[in-house]
Design an enzyme around this catalytic site. Structure first.
Site, mmCIF file in Angstrom:
data_model
loop_
_atom_site.group_PDB
_atom_site.id
_atom_site.type_symbol
_atom_site.label_atom_id
_atom_site.label_comp_id
_atom_site.label_asym_id
_atom_site.label_seq_id
_atom_site.Cartn_x
_atom_site.Cartn_y
_atom_site.Cartn_z
ATOM 1 C CE LYS A 160 93.666 -70.432 8.804
ATOM 2 N NZ LYS A 160 92.742 -70.946 9.823
ATOM 3 C CG ASP B 155 93.237 -68.367 12.177
ATOM 4 O OD1 ASP B 155 92.826 -69.492 12.492
ATOM 5 O OD2 ASP B 155 94.421 -68.020 12.379
HETATM 6 P P1 NDP Z 1 92.740 -64.547 18.417
HETATM 7 O O1 NDP Z 1 93.570 -63.585 17.655
HETATM 8 O O2 NDP Z 1 91.352 -64.213 18.766
HETATM 9 O O3 NDP Z 1 93.511 -64.928 19.765
HETATM 10 C C1 NDP Z 1 94.823 -65.405 19.823
HETATM 11 C C2 NDP Z 1 95.251 -65.260 21.269
HETATM 12 O O4 NDP Z 1 96.526 -65.843 21.481
HETATM 13 C C3 NDP Z 1 95.383 -63.808 21.688
HETATM 14 O O5 NDP Z 1 94.995 -63.710 23.041
HETATM 15 C C4 NDP Z 1 96.872 -63.542 21.513
HETATM 16 O O6 NDP Z 1 97.329 -62.489 22.309
HETATM 17 C C5 NDP Z 1 97.412 -64.863 21.992
HETATM 18 N N1 NDP Z 1 98.749 -65.144 21.483
HETATM 19 C C6 NDP Z 1 99.233 -64.924 20.244
HETATM 20 N N2 NDP Z 1 100.503 -65.347 20.166
HETATM 21 C C7 NDP Z 1 100.810 -65.832 21.392
HETATM 22 C C8 NDP Z 1 101.958 -66.408 21.943
HETATM 23 N N3 NDP Z 1 103.071 -66.568 21.222
HETATM 24 N N4 NDP Z 1 101.906 -66.813 23.238
HETATM 25 C C9 NDP Z 1 100.789 -66.669 23.969
HETATM 26 N N5 NDP Z 1 99.660 -66.117 23.490
HETATM 27 C C10 NDP Z 1 99.690 -65.708 22.232
HETATM 28 O O7 NDP Z 1 92.797 -65.920 17.610
HETATM 29 P P2 NDP Z 1 91.852 -67.172 17.745
HETATM 30 O O8 NDP Z 1 91.438 -67.357 19.147
HETATM 31 O O9 NDP Z 1 90.842 -67.087 16.681
HETATM 32 O O10 NDP Z 1 92.850 -68.336 17.314
HETATM 33 C C11 NDP Z 1 93.711 -68.985 18.246
HETATM 34 C C12 NDP Z 1 94.162 -70.304 17.656
HETATM 35 O O11 NDP Z 1 93.018 -71.127 17.384
HETATM 36 C C13 NDP Z 1 94.928 -70.217 16.332
HETATM 37 O O12 NDP Z 1 95.849 -71.285 16.268
HETATM 38 C C14 NDP Z 1 93.820 -70.446 15.306
HETATM 39 O O13 NDP Z 1 94.335 -70.923 14.069
HETATM 40 C C15 NDP Z 1 93.027 -71.522 16.019
HETATM 41 N N6 NDP Z 1 91.645 -71.679 15.571
HETATM 42 C C16 NDP Z 1 90.762 -70.629 15.584
HETATM 43 C C17 NDP Z 1 89.445 -70.833 15.210
HETATM 44 C C18 NDP Z 1 88.431 -69.752 15.339
HETATM 45 O O14 NDP Z 1 87.234 -70.073 15.212
HETATM 46 N N7 NDP Z 1 88.804 -68.521 15.590
HETATM 47 C C19 NDP Z 1 89.000 -72.129 14.711
HETATM 48 C C20 NDP Z 1 89.965 -73.181 14.827
HETATM 49 C C21 NDP Z 1 91.240 -72.932 15.214
HETATM 50 P P3 NDP Z 1 97.393 -61.022 21.685
HETATM 51 O O15 NDP Z 1 96.015 -60.720 21.173
HETATM 52 O O16 NDP Z 1 97.804 -60.189 22.836
HETATM 53 O O17 NDP Z 1 98.390 -61.094 20.569
#
Ligand code: NDP
Length: 446
Positions: free
Chosen positions: A124, A164
């Protein structure tokens, strides 16, 4: 193994790394019985070795913003465990990034990658850089400076980073461009690449789709399906978007999305138009929840500072970030009749929340099992790069579907308790651990 003794020693060695210690504790709690029955694991000190990364690179990332001012961020790459394949795991760009968060994510990634059935070790990385509000040029300059330091550590057979939080297709493009310039080769060194330069079809939606496929398998054990269910989703990033789209396609009503500023309730469910508009907002690098509610005032309500777990829903899919669902939230979900919680994010539920789900015997899947579709499809992207070939979306989707079923089967095999309840946390941890531990035994003390 005495879990408490090991945890005390780790806390003394790594004080204050709370997310990392939380992730290690959860795994050790699940695997201690298997470990204690295996003298060969104990003799080789597998636990003591598996909890420490193989190596950590930290570096500074200087870059110039649009006003010409010099900015300095911190960059990291953690190569945690390479027993079953090249290190593999995403890069996170978010102001909260620190060593503890990346060590927790890297540690989880070891077992997740083992569960995918593909040969990938765990890693990571990331930076405390905040992409929010930055221009395209600023993001490009940052990514180029980040790669200037990282490139010599990674390679298609060594370490293959991906996206991520804060790292999507655009960032992967800038990172890859700089890698290619420095290494002078066009290889599959990053995944999540664009479709016309080595990326895999279905990679963007794979994590969210995979989460829903896994939940489908869990529901099927109870003779249930997504059809007609109400679903609360948190976040609206890469993972949440895919989960919302697939759940909707399967006949469910997705009644929430959220951001750090609060959640939006959409009582009649997200429509395709709304999803398209959300994707537009997301591309703007700004908060999305409040502007969305302004665009759809009749169909939605914005609840600032709140989380969607207070809604009465059948299914909850936390897809935003770690520790976003605590004990109080879990109790509300259970009291409101929620039957399934499927983690799309990494470690979104606190340990207290997980205990409540288990005590109430509702279906609960940990991220390392149910969000493994993302890294699995990254593994499929690596395979296609090695083959110099591209599979169709249908071929990739079928493979993803099969992998999620296999992960579900592995969890059932190792996690079914005496009364028939499947503890997916235990199942996923043991299945992943045994595979990596056996590989470490085979390869000697290194
Ligand atoms: P993104 O940055 O695309 O999206 C994250 C989302 O969560 C955004 O909408 C963000 O809002 C929101 N967010 C962030 N902090 C908060 C909070 N405290 N409360 C509510 N919403 C929040 O990231 P991903 O979708 O890629 O990743 C999301 C999760 O999934 C993480 O834990 C990541 O490690 C996990 N993951 C991702 C993978 C992938 O393929 N991308 C694979 C496996 C796991 P804003 O943009 O407005 O900050």
């Amino acid at each position: 193994m005495n879990v408490n003794e090991i945890m005390n020693a780790l806390e003394a060695k790594h004080p204050g790394e709370k997310e990392y210690l939380q992730a290690v504790h959860e795994v050790l709690e699940s695997v201690h019985e298997v470990y204690n029955e295996s003298p060969q694991y104990q003799d080789a000190k597998i636990i003591e070795r598996i909890v420490e990364p193989d190596r950590i690179l930290t570096f500074k990332v200087p870059w110039k913003d649009d006003k010409g001012e010099v900015q300095v961020n911190l960059g990291y790459r953690i190569q945690f465990n390479g027993a079953i394949g090249p290190y593999k795991g995403g890069l996170r760009f978010h102001p909260s990034v620190n060593l503890s968060i990346l060590k927790f994510l890297g540690f989880e990634q070891i077992f997740k990658n083992a569960l995918t059935t593909l040969p990938m070790g765990g890693g990571k990385g990331g930076s405390d850089f905040n992409p929010k509000g930055k221009s395209d040029a600023e993001i490009m300059h940052f990514c180029q400076s980040f790669m200037l330091e990282l490139w010599s550590l990674i390679g298609p057979d060594t370490d293959v980073p991906a996206g991520d939080i804060g790292v999507g297709g655009r960032e992967i493009g800038y990172l890859y461009g700089m890698y290619k310039k420095l290494a002078k080769e066009h290889t599959g060194v990053l995944t999540g690449k664009g479709n016309n330069w080595g990326g895999s079809l279905m990679r963007p939606e794979a994590t969210g789709y995979g989460n829903v496929y896994f939940a489908q398998e869990m529901l099927a054990t109870k003779g249930e399906s997504f059809k007609g269910k109400t679903v609360a989703v948190s976040g609206f990033g890469n993972v949440a978007w895919g989960a919302a789209e697939k759940a909707t396609q399967l006949g469910a009503k997705v009644v929430s999305i959220s951001g750090p500023d609060g959640y939006i309730h959409i009582p009649d469910g997200l429509t395709k138009d709304m999803i398209d508009y959300l994707l537009e907002l997301r591309a703007s690098n700004n908060d999305i929840a409040a502007p969305f509610a302004e665009e759809y005032p009749d169909e939605s309500t914005f609840y600032p500072g709140k989380k969607p777990w207070e809604l009465k829903v059948d299914i909850a899919l936390p897809c935003a970030t770690q520790n976003e669902l605590n004990g109080k939230d879990a109790q509300m979900l259970v009291d409101n009749g929620c039957m399934l919680v499927g983690e799309g994010a990494n470690m979104p539920s606190t340990e207290e929340a997980i205990d409540i789900f288990h005590k109430n015997k509702i279906l609960f899947s940990p991220g390392k099992a149910s969000n493994a579709g993302g890294v699995a499809t990254s593994g499929l992207e690596m395979s296609q790069n090695s083959l110099r070939y591209s599979w169709t979306a249908e071929e990739v989707d079928n493979k993803l579907h099969r992998i999620m079923k296999d992960i579900h089967d592995a969890c059932v095999k190792y996690g079914t308790e005496a009364d028939g309840y499947v503890n997916y946390v235990k199942g996923a941890n043991i299945a992943g651990f045994v595979k990596v531990a056996d590989a470490m035994l085979d390869q000697g003390i290194i």
